[in-house]
Design an enzyme around this catalytic site. Structure first.
Site, mmCIF file in Angstrom:
data_model
loop_
_atom_site.group_PDB
_atom_site.id
_atom_site.type_symbol
_atom_site.label_atom_id
_atom_site.label_comp_id
_atom_site.label_asym_id
_atom_site.label_seq_id
_atom_site.Cartn_x
_atom_site.Cartn_y
_atom_site.Cartn_z
ATOM 1 N N ASN A 174 -3.797 -2.808 -8.160
ATOM 2 C CA ASN A 174 -2.615 -3.341 -7.484
ATOM 3 C C ASN A 174 -2.996 -4.737 -7.014
ATOM 4 O OD1 ASN A 174 -0.442 -3.973 -5.881
ATOM 5 N ND2 ASN A 174 -0.928 -2.483 -4.273
ATOM 6 N N LYS A 228 -1.253 -7.105 -5.795
ATOM 7 C CA LYS A 228 -0.508 -7.649 -4.642
ATOM 8 C C LYS A 228 -0.126 -9.111 -4.906
ATOM 9 C CE LYS A 228 -2.788 -4.263 -1.788
ATOM 10 N NZ LYS A 228 -3.242 -3.849 -0.463
ATOM 11 N N HIS A 245 5.049 1.287 -1.546
ATOM 12 C CA HIS A 245 3.765 0.865 -0.992
ATOM 13 C C HIS A 245 3.948 0.599 0.506
ATOM 14 C CE1 HIS A 245 0.205 -1.453 -0.093
ATOM 15 N NE2 HIS A 245 -0.330 -0.921 -1.173
ATOM 16 N N GLU A 280 2.956 -1.665 2.349
ATOM 17 C CA GLU A 280 3.278 -3.055 2.686
ATOM 18 C C GLU A 280 4.774 -3.327 2.490
ATOM 19 O OE1 GLU A 280 0.212 -4.802 0.252
ATOM 20 O OE2 GLU A 280 -1.272 -3.949 1.610
ATOM 21 N N GLU A 290 -2.370 6.794 0.265
ATOM 22 C CA GLU A 290 -3.016 5.598 0.792
ATOM 23 C C GLU A 290 -2.921 5.569 2.318
ATOM 24 O OE1 GLU A 290 -3.222 2.300 -2.379
ATOM 25 O OE2 GLU A 290 -1.273 2.146 -1.439
ATOM 26 N N GLY A 345 -7.186 -2.393 2.680
ATOM 27 C CA GLY A 345 -7.651 -3.760 2.921
ATOM 28 C C GLY A 345 -8.559 -3.909 4.125
ATOM 29 N N SER A 385 -9.218 0.713 0.268
ATOM 30 C CA SER A 385 -10.612 0.255 0.214
ATOM 31 C C SER A 385 -11.453 1.079 -0.760
ATOM 32 C CB SER A 385 -11.242 0.239 1.603
ATOM 33 O OG SER A 385 -10.529 -0.636 2.449
HETATM 34 P P1 PGA Z 1 -7.183 -2.024 -1.028
HETATM 35 O O1 PGA Z 1 -5.615 -1.825 -1.312
HETATM 36 O O2 PGA Z 1 -7.920 -1.386 -2.165
HETATM 37 O O3 PGA Z 1 -7.381 -3.523 -0.980
HETATM 38 O O4 PGA Z 1 -7.470 -1.366 0.264
HETATM 39 C C1 PGA Z 1 -5.128 -0.645 -1.878
HETATM 40 C C2 PGA Z 1 -3.630 -0.683 -1.969
HETATM 41 O O5 PGA Z 1 -2.985 -1.189 -1.042
HETATM 42 O O6 PGA Z 1 -3.045 -0.227 -2.973
#
Ligand code: PGA
Length: 254
Positions: free
Chosen positions: A9, A11, A96, A98, A168, A174, A213
């Site tokens: 992903n 982003k 997601h 976000e 998640e 992140g 992460s």
């Molecule tokens: P990350 O993001 O691996 O940077 O923690 C995962 C995601 O939001 O899909």
């Protein structure tokens, strides 16, 4: 019986140069994994056409990070599932955290995106997960059940025969704070148990990815868990070496 899936992903990241280098570097690992694990990258919409051209003929699949509920019309700034299909997308991430947070997407709206994606030939990747405060209050499954139930109500349990779920935990996204394999496995098993109250067949068959992460170091132990079928990877999917190591971890546990 469930083929592991490793999905990047990206982003809001990438340049023409970095996308070209990354996709070119991932074709071989994706080809080598074929038959044991599937590999996909979800890109910002402006790059999807490029990814299509670059990945053509390889086993690397691609998708979008979101999709609109409409197929066309006066919806400025959106990307329709029909357009995404035309550019060869296999997957569309929906819900997601976000998007839920910054774009105020509620579970019912996410369910409509899931439905629009599926009705137009995309495989929705439904993201679910709790905040840190909800985790601390032991509310993880209350949150996750509500997010799943919205989709079950709108699309039916059988819709998960052609969908992917990504668990998640928001506190792990992140942050470098990966959920322990034990915590992640427990939630994945609880998600499967919840789906089994509607259909055992669907619960057994659906792929549930871990995200938050997930990196080259944490992936091997996470992917070794019984109910974890791969990962949705943010930061570590932007580096070909790290992402390739995560793919190798999925292959090793296939
Ligand atoms: P990350 O993001 O691996 O940077 O923690 C995962 C995601 O939001 O899909």
């Amino acid at each position: 019986m469930r083929t592991p899936l490793v999905m990047g992903n990206w982003k809001l990241n990438g340049t023409k140069d970095s996308v070209t280098a990354l996709v070119n570097a991932l074709k071989e690992p994706a080809n080598n994994a074929a038959g044991k694990a599937e590999v996909a990258v979800c890109a910002p919409a402006v790059f999807i056409g490029m990814v299509e051209n670059l990945a053509q003929g390889s086993k690397l699949a691609w998708g979008s990070e979101d999709c609109d509920i409409h197929t066309s019309g006066a919806y400025t700034g959106e990307n329709s599932p029909v357009m995404l299909r035309e550019f060869g997308c296999t997957y569309a991430i929906v819900g997601h955290s976000e998007r839920r947070e910054y774009h105020k997407e509620c579970s019912n709206y996410v369910a409509q995106k899931y439905q629009a994606a599926q009705q137009n030939g995309l495989i929705p990747v439904l993201c679910v997960g709790e905040s840190e405060a909800e985790f601390d209050a032991s509310k993880t499954m209350d949150v996750v059940r509500e997010e799943l139930k919205a989709v079950i109500d709108l699309c039916g349990i059988d819709s998960f025969k052609n969908a992917v779920i990504a668990y998640e935990p928001i506190w792990a996204i992140g942050t470098g704070k990966t959920a322990t394999p034990e915590i992640a496995q427990k939630v994945h098993a609880d998600i499967r148990a919840y789906l089994a109250t509607f259909s055992q067949e669907v619960a057994d068959g659906v792929r549930i990815l871990y995200g938050g992460s997930c990196n080259a170091k944490t992936a091997p132990e996470l992917f070794a868990q019984k109910d974890i079928d791969g990962g949705l990877v943010g930061g570590a999917s932007l580096k070909a070496d790290d992402f390739s190591a995560i793919i190798a971890a999925a292959v090793a546990n296939a």
